[in-house]
Design an enzyme around this catalytic site. Structure first.
Site, mmCIF file in Angstrom:
data_model
loop_
_atom_site.group_PDB
_atom_site.id
_atom_site.type_symbol
_atom_site.label_atom_id
_atom_site.label_comp_id
_atom_site.label_asym_id
_atom_site.label_seq_id
_atom_site.Cartn_x
_atom_site.Cartn_y
_atom_site.Cartn_z
ATOM 1 N N GLY A 1 68.660 26.420 -26.001
ATOM 2 C CA GLY A 1 67.928 26.628 -24.754
ATOM 3 C C GLY A 1 68.217 25.518 -23.769
ATOM 4 O O GLY A 1 69.346 25.028 -23.669
ATOM 5 N N THR B 1 70.896 30.521 -29.602
ATOM 6 C CA THR B 1 72.241 30.683 -29.052
ATOM 7 C C THR B 1 73.221 30.275 -30.140
ATOM 8 O O THR B 1 72.822 29.853 -31.218
ATOM 9 C CB THR B 1 72.374 29.796 -27.785
ATOM 10 O OG1 THR B 1 71.407 30.222 -26.820
ATOM 11 C CG2 THR B 1 73.744 29.844 -27.163
ATOM 12 N N SER C 1 71.391 29.525 -16.547
ATOM 13 C CA SER C 1 71.517 29.254 -17.976
ATOM 14 C C SER C 1 71.616 27.747 -18.188
ATOM 15 O O SER C 1 71.750 26.980 -17.236
ATOM 16 C CB SER C 1 72.778 29.938 -18.517
ATOM 17 O OG SER C 1 73.059 29.534 -19.835
#
Length: 574
Positions: free
Chosen positions: A479, A392, A456
């Site tokens: 994560g 990410t 998420s």
């Protein structure tokens, strides 16, 4: 000579001094800007927009467009994001949800094998089934409509130029390509990320290579000219759908209707007090905000400011609080448009005080159980079973007017689904759903459903001080570890009064309700024997956070870029 004869002169002089001071202070507070992002190309693109008078949202669009090109392993326009935006001079926040959605053809058992057991994580990722309808473009378009200052098309110019002219492959990107064997076997990625040696064998592009992406340049031109419709309809959308439908493994059902029907959403930000601050973050469908606020709410029952930073006591208390929050996360969180999420109950001060009472200063609780909320619907959920590989990106932006963006953006696993369309990596965010739709007959809140957004851990944060002024913006990739990375850094900022660079550079530790993970090769390894005596199971490993943040101080803006990544802080005065 009487003093009163000089009063008019003295008064006029004082007025001049006050005006001069006011102008100086105003220059420092309102004309300074800053971008902290994960790649120098992206930070500089955002800084250029701010220098031209753009808003923080304008800069965010330029940053994300460039990250799509230069950091494709982490985020992109074919992924999803969450953004917090603070209006200049205001305590009001806008929270934008650009999380991907499951297609209409998604099924609750889509990640189960023939024996109704969960698929392995790699087969699930490398499939068409893992791709959700992307939300990043819709989020950015919505935020720009409400807070943009410059023309939409102008915000893509730098990314288009770099795509056509080429950019220098960074060591991080080169290493990510080299260690990912699947890239060499997938359509498009095998040609884009690899060259041929003298024997005709595929060789991953090396750091320093100039890499061009003319197909992405075409996509960006279309989006720049047509707005979000250039992404969600027409040739770009068709290319995305075709890539998913013709995936080498387990083709997906993502359709043109799924893309055309995607909508970014306004959410109410989650804000709670912590010490003398107000900490604000994103609500569900991300679990990051609730988990961070739970950890802080539990720790507020202890005087963390008087505990030595990064000491044995500090690590123990933070880890135990994390166990409790991660236990609740695994049971109660999902898409609030589909399931009941007991947000207020999870953040209730009395509930968190009871959770804090479970922490024994002399012994780890090993594995925490989810709390009893006294909520029949929520207490009846089964446990989430999802697997994820962290990849990410996060960036923080403060514009010259005082507007602030804190945005976390992702394609989920490194290189997402490994499918490419329109020059973009397609996400694999649907593997963030629970692979098992129920547990012992109990429905799982994060089970797959058509149109649903997977849970998420993304956790963009904006903090206000006790006067209600902007204090900090921060976030991280990683994560499910995002929650621990961000919360540890907030404690460093708010309890231990560290500057931003020090806070984001700290050695990392994290307990996701299992072993206590310690960043290997850091000073924290010295605490391992004592932590084991407290009953902690220790796991030493690399912990590749990518924290980026900006803090406001009396002397101006203070930025930090995680040394574990290749981020850069760009600042200037408009």
């Amino acid at each position: 000579m009487p003093l009163k004869r000089f009063l008019p002169v003295i008064g006029a002089a004082l007025i001049v001094v006050v005006i001069a001071l006011w102008l100086t202070v105003g220059q420092g507070e309102h004309d300074a800007y800053m971008v902290a992002a994960a790649n120098p190309y992206a930070s500089e693109a955002g800084g250029d927009i701010l220098k031209k008078g753009g808003s923080a949202v304008d800069a965010a669009i330029a940053v994300q467009a460039v990250l799509t090109l230069v950091e494709p392993e982490s985020s992109g326009l074919a992924g999803g994001a969450f953004m917090l935006y603070r209006k200049p001079g205001s305590e009001k926040l806008d929270a934008y949800d650009g999380r991907e959605t499951a297609p209409a053809g998604a099924r609750p058992d889509m990640f189960l094998d023939e024996d109704k057991k969960p698929l392995g994580i790699i087969p699930a990722i490398l499939s068409g089934r893992s791709v959700g309808a992307p939300g990043a473009v819709a989020l950015l378009a919505l935020a720009h409509k409400e807070h943009g200052k410059l023309e939409w098309a102008s915000l893509f110019e730098r990314a288009i130029e770099l795509s056509e002219r080429g950019f220098e492959v960074s060591p991080k990107l080169a290493a990510a390509i080299a260690r990912d064997p699947a890239l060499a076997t997938m359509p498009v990625t095998q040609d884009y990320f690899f060259t041929r040696d003298a024997s005709g064998n595929r060789v991953p592009v090396a750091a320093g290579t100039i890499l061009k992406n003319p197909r992405l340049a075409q996509t960006l031109r279309t989006i720049a000219k047509e707005g979000p419709e250039g992404f969600y309809k027409g040739p770009v959308a068709q290319e995305i759908v075709d890539a998913v439908a013709h995936a080498p493994s387990m083709p997906g059902t993502l359709s043109l209707a799924d893309l055309a029907g995607y909508e970014a959403k306004h959410r109410d930000p989650l804000c709670r007090p912590y010490r003398d601050y107000r900490v604000c973050t994103m609500p569900p469908p991300t679990s990051g905000g609730i988990a961070t606020l739970q950890i802080l709410g539990i720790l507020e029952n202890f005087d963390m400011g008087r505990i030595e930073p990064m000491s044995l006591v500090a690590v123990h208390f933070i880890a135990e609080a994390e166990k409790l929050a991660y236990a609740d996360r695994g049971k109660f969180l999902g898409d609030p448009d589909f399931v009941h999420v007991p947000v207020d109950a999870l953040l209730d001060a009395t509930y968190l005080r009871k959770r804090a009472d479970l922490i024994d200063p002399s012994l780890s609780m090993k594995v925490a159980k989810p709390g009893d909320l006294g909520d029949k619907r929520a207490d009846g959920y089964g446990s989430n079973v999802s697997l994820a590989y962290p990849s990410t990106s996060h960036f923080a932006i403060v514009d010259a007017d005082g507007g602030v963006v804190s945005m976390t953006t992702s394609v989920e696993a490194p290189f997402g689904s490994h499918l490419m369309a329109g020059g973009m990596i397609l996400n694999n965010q649907l593997t963030d759903f629970s692979f098992l739709p129920e547990e012992d007959g109990k429905p799982v809140a994060n089970a797959v459903a058509p149109g649903k957004r997977p849970m998420s851990a993304m956790d963009p944060v904006i903090v206000f001080d006790k006067q209600g002024d902007f204090f900090a913006a921060i976030g991280s990739p990683g994560g499910s570890r995002i929650i621990g990375y961000v919360t540890q850094s907030l404690i460093a900022l708010l309890d231990w009064n560290m500057d931003m660079q020090t806070a984001v550079s700290l050695p990392r530790f994290l307990d996701r309700n299992g072993p206590l993970e310690i960043e290997q090769g850091t000073e924290l390894e010295k605490l391992v024997p004592q932590l084991k005596q407290l009953g902690h199971e220790i796991k030493l490993q690399a912990m590749n956070s990518g924290l980026h943040g900006i803090r406001a101080t009396a002397k101006g803006l203070d930025g930090g870029a995680d040394p574990r990544r290749e981020g850069k802080v760009v600042e200037g005065v408009r």
